[in-house]
Design a protein around this motif. Structure first.
Motif, PDB file in Angstrom:
ATOM      1  N   VAL A   2      54.370 164.540 -72.286  1.00  0.00           N
ATOM      2  CA  VAL A   2      55.195 165.386 -71.895  1.00  0.00           C
ATOM      3  C   VAL A   2      56.602 164.482 -70.921  1.00  0.00           C
ATOM      4  O   VAL A   2      57.892 164.488 -71.403  1.00  0.00           O
ATOM      5  CB  VAL A   2      54.966 166.366 -71.093  1.00  0.00           C
ATOM      6  N   THR A   3      56.163 163.515 -70.419  1.00  0.00           N
ATOM      7  CA  THR A   3      56.975 162.481 -69.915  1.00  0.00           C
ATOM      8  C   THR A   3      57.825 161.881 -70.510  1.00  0.00           C
ATOM      9  O   THR A   3      58.966 161.548 -70.582  1.00  0.00           O
ATOM     10  CB  THR A   3      56.035 161.379 -68.806  1.00  0.00           C
ATOM     11  N   ILE A   4      57.257 161.155 -71.846  1.00  0.00           N
ATOM     12  CA  ILE A   4      58.078 160.546 -72.933  1.00  0.00           C
ATOM     13  C   ILE A   4      59.157 161.616 -73.578  1.00  0.00           C
ATOM     14  O   ILE A   4      60.185 161.050 -73.903  1.00  0.00           O
ATOM     15  CB  ILE A   4      57.288 159.884 -73.829  1.00  0.00           C
ATOM     16  N   ALA A   5      58.557 162.588 -73.675  1.00  0.00           N
ATOM     17  CA  ALA A   5      59.567 163.934 -74.452  1.00  0.00           C
ATOM     18  C   ALA A   5      60.847 163.917 -73.617  1.00  0.00           C
ATOM     19  O   ALA A   5      61.995 164.031 -73.804  1.00  0.00           O
ATOM     20  CB  ALA A   5      58.855 164.922 -74.513  1.00  0.00           C
ATOM     21  N   LEU A   6      60.392 164.231 -72.055  1.00  0.00           N
ATOM     22  CA  LEU A   6      61.575 164.593 -71.282  1.00  0.00           C
ATOM     23  C   LEU A   6      62.605 163.296 -71.105  1.00  0.00           C
ATOM     24  O   LEU A   6      63.583 163.456 -70.931  1.00  0.00           O
ATOM     25  CB  LEU A   6      60.863 164.802 -69.950  1.00  0.00           C
ATOM     26  N   LEU A   7      61.789 162.193 -71.003  1.00  0.00           N
ATOM     27  CA  LEU A   7      62.886 160.831 -70.897  1.00  0.00           C
ATOM     28  C   LEU A   7      63.804 160.881 -72.275  1.00  0.00           C
ATOM     29  O   LEU A   7      64.876 160.470 -72.199  1.00  0.00           O
ATOM     30  CB  LEU A   7      61.896 159.616 -71.106  1.00  0.00           C
TER      31      LEU A   7
END
Length: 52
Positions: A7-12
């Motif tokens: 999720v963090t990678i997707a948001l970034l």
């Protein structure tokens, strides 16, 4: 890779894409303004040089 890091990678990635597209809009707008200014300068020069 766990769910939280995915999720963090997707948001970034989404943030980078949005930021890039916003800066591209400013670049295109600036280029359009430069072209408009150049066109006005050409028109002005043509008006002063016309002989009829």
């Amino acid at each position: 890779m766990n769910r939280k890091s995915a999720v963090t990678i997707a948001l970034l990635a989404i943030s980078l894409l949005l930021g890039g597209s916003l800066s591209a809009c400013n670049t295109v707008k600036g280029a359009g303004q430069d072209m408009k200014s150049a066109g006005k300068a050409i028109e002005k020069k043509a008006e002063t040089e016309k002989t009829y």
